[in-house]
Design an enzyme around this catalytic site. Structure first.
Site, PDB file in Angstrom:
ATOM      1  N   SER A 142      -1.851  -2.294   4.894  1.00  0.00           N
ATOM      2  CA  SER A 142      -3.193  -2.621   5.543  1.00  0.00           C
ATOM      3  C   SER A 142      -4.002  -3.017   4.406  1.00  0.00           C
ATOM      4  CB  SER A 142      -3.303  -0.816   5.901  1.00  0.00           C
ATOM      5  OG  SER A 142      -4.605  -0.664   6.381  1.00  0.00           O
ATOM      6  N   TYR A 155      -3.035   8.113   3.403  1.00  0.00           N
ATOM      7  CA  TYR A 155      -2.687   6.902   3.928  1.00  0.00           C
ATOM      8  C   TYR A 155      -3.063   5.877   3.159  1.00  0.00           C
ATOM      9  CZ  TYR A 155      -2.384   3.345   7.707  1.00  0.00           C
ATOM     10  OH  TYR A 155      -2.358   2.092   8.351  1.00  0.00           O
TER      11      TYR A 155
END
Length: 269
Positions: A142, A155
Site C-alpha cells: 500500500s 496496518y
C-alpha cells in the site's frame, strides 16, 4: 506478462482489490484462476463472474492464519491445477483507531493475516516456483507501506513489513528466475475502508484501476508498481521534502481533526 493460458493464484479474492485482480486476469486470458479467501459463498460469486470470460475459476476456502490448512490447500491445488505462473498476495484486513485506543486482539489479527498469512503462502508457492525456475510473485502492499498513516499504525506496520520482505525476496529468488514485485496502490474504494474516517482531500481509486495498473506494471517489468497520481506525488514529496509530507499528513489526517482524549494510566496487559 502475457497471461494467455497461464495459471494464477489470488488470495483475498472474495472482495475488493483481490476480486478485481482475479477478474482482470480472466479478461487477460488466464486459463485457471485459483481464488483463496475465507468466505466460500463470496468466492463462488467471483468464480461465476470469471467463468463468463472463459477462464476456469476454482474457489478455495481457507483461513491464511492456519498454516497447516494453507499447506494442504496449496499442495492440492498445485497438484490439481498447477504449476502456478503467478501468485498475487492480496489478502488483508485493516482497522482504524488512534494507537492509544487500539485493541491488541485486532492488532494481532491484522499482523497474522497481512504479514504471516502472506509469508506462509509465499513460502509454499515460492519454493515450488524456484524448483521449476519460473514464476511471478506479487505482494500487495500500500502507499501506507511507504508513508505511514496516523490512525492506521498497525496496518501501516504490516504494509511496511511487506515492502521489506518483498525487497529481500526479490534478490533471493532472482537466481531461480522467479520475479517478485510489490504493488503499491493508494486508498482504494473497497468495503473494508468505506466506514473509515478518510484523510481530507484523498480521492480513492477504484479496484478496477488497481487491477489494470497491476497488469500494466507487470508488462513494463517494474519491481514496484505504484498506482494512482496521489501515490506518485506523495512518494516524491516524502523522498525529497519529508518535512512538507509530515505537515500534509498532520493537516489531512483524521487523527489531528478531533480533540485529544485523556487516557487512564496503563496497569499492564
Amino acid at each position: 506478462m502475457d497471461m494467455k493460458g497461464k495459471t494464477a493464484l489470488v488470495t483475498g479474492a472474495s472482495r475488493g482489490i483481490g476480486r478485481a485482480i482475479a477478474i482482470e486476469l480472466a479478461k487477460q486470458g488466464a486459463s485457471y484462476i485459483l481464488l483463496i479467501a475465507r468466505n466460500l459463498p463470496k468466492l463462488k460469486e467471483v468464480a461465476t463472474e470469471i467463468r463468463a470470460y472463459g477462464a476456469q475459476a476454482i474457489p478455495l476456502s481457507v483461513d491464511l492464519t492456519e498454516a497447516k490448512a494453507v499447506n494442504i490447500v496449496v499442495a492440492q491445488a498445485w497438484n490439481d491445477y498447477g504449476p502456478f505462473d503467478l501468485l498475487v498476495n492480496c489478502a488483508g484486513i485493516a482497522s482504524q483507531s488512534n494507537f492509544l485506543q487500539s485493541n491488541l486482539g485486532q492488532a494481532r489479527a491484522e499482523i497474522s493475516t497481512n504479514l504471516m498469512g502472506l509469508y506462509t503462502v509465499t513460502w509454499l508457492v515460492g519454493r515450488r516456483m524456484a524448483s521449476r525456475r519460473r514464476g511471478i510473485i506479487v505482494n500487495v502492499s500500500s502507499l501506507m507501506g511507504k508513508v505511514a498513516a496516523p490512525t492506521m499504525a498497525t496496518y501501516s506496520a504490516t504494509k511496511f513489513a511487506v515492502v521489506g520482505f518483498t525487497q529481500a525476496l526479490r534478490h533471493e529468488l532472482a537466481p531461480y528466475d522467479v520475479r517478485v514485485v510489490t504493488l503499491l496502490p493508494s486508498l482504494t474504494d473497497t468495503d473494508m475502508v468505506r466506514e473509515f474516517n478518510l484523510f481530507r482531500g484523498l480521492v480513492p481509486l477504484s479496484t478496477e484501476q488497481v487491477a489494470q495498473g497491476l497488469m500494466t506494471g507487470l508488462k513494463s517489468r517494474n519491481v514496484e508498481i505504484t498506482i494512482g497520481w496521489q501515490s506518485h506525488l506523495a512518494l516524491w514529496v516524502h523522498q525529497f521534502v519529508p518535512q512538507l509530507m509530515d505537515a500534509v499528513i498532520r493537516f489531512t489526517s483524521p487523527a489531528y481533526n478531533r480533540s485529544t482524549p485523556t487516557y487512564p494510566r496503563p496497569r499492564g496487559i
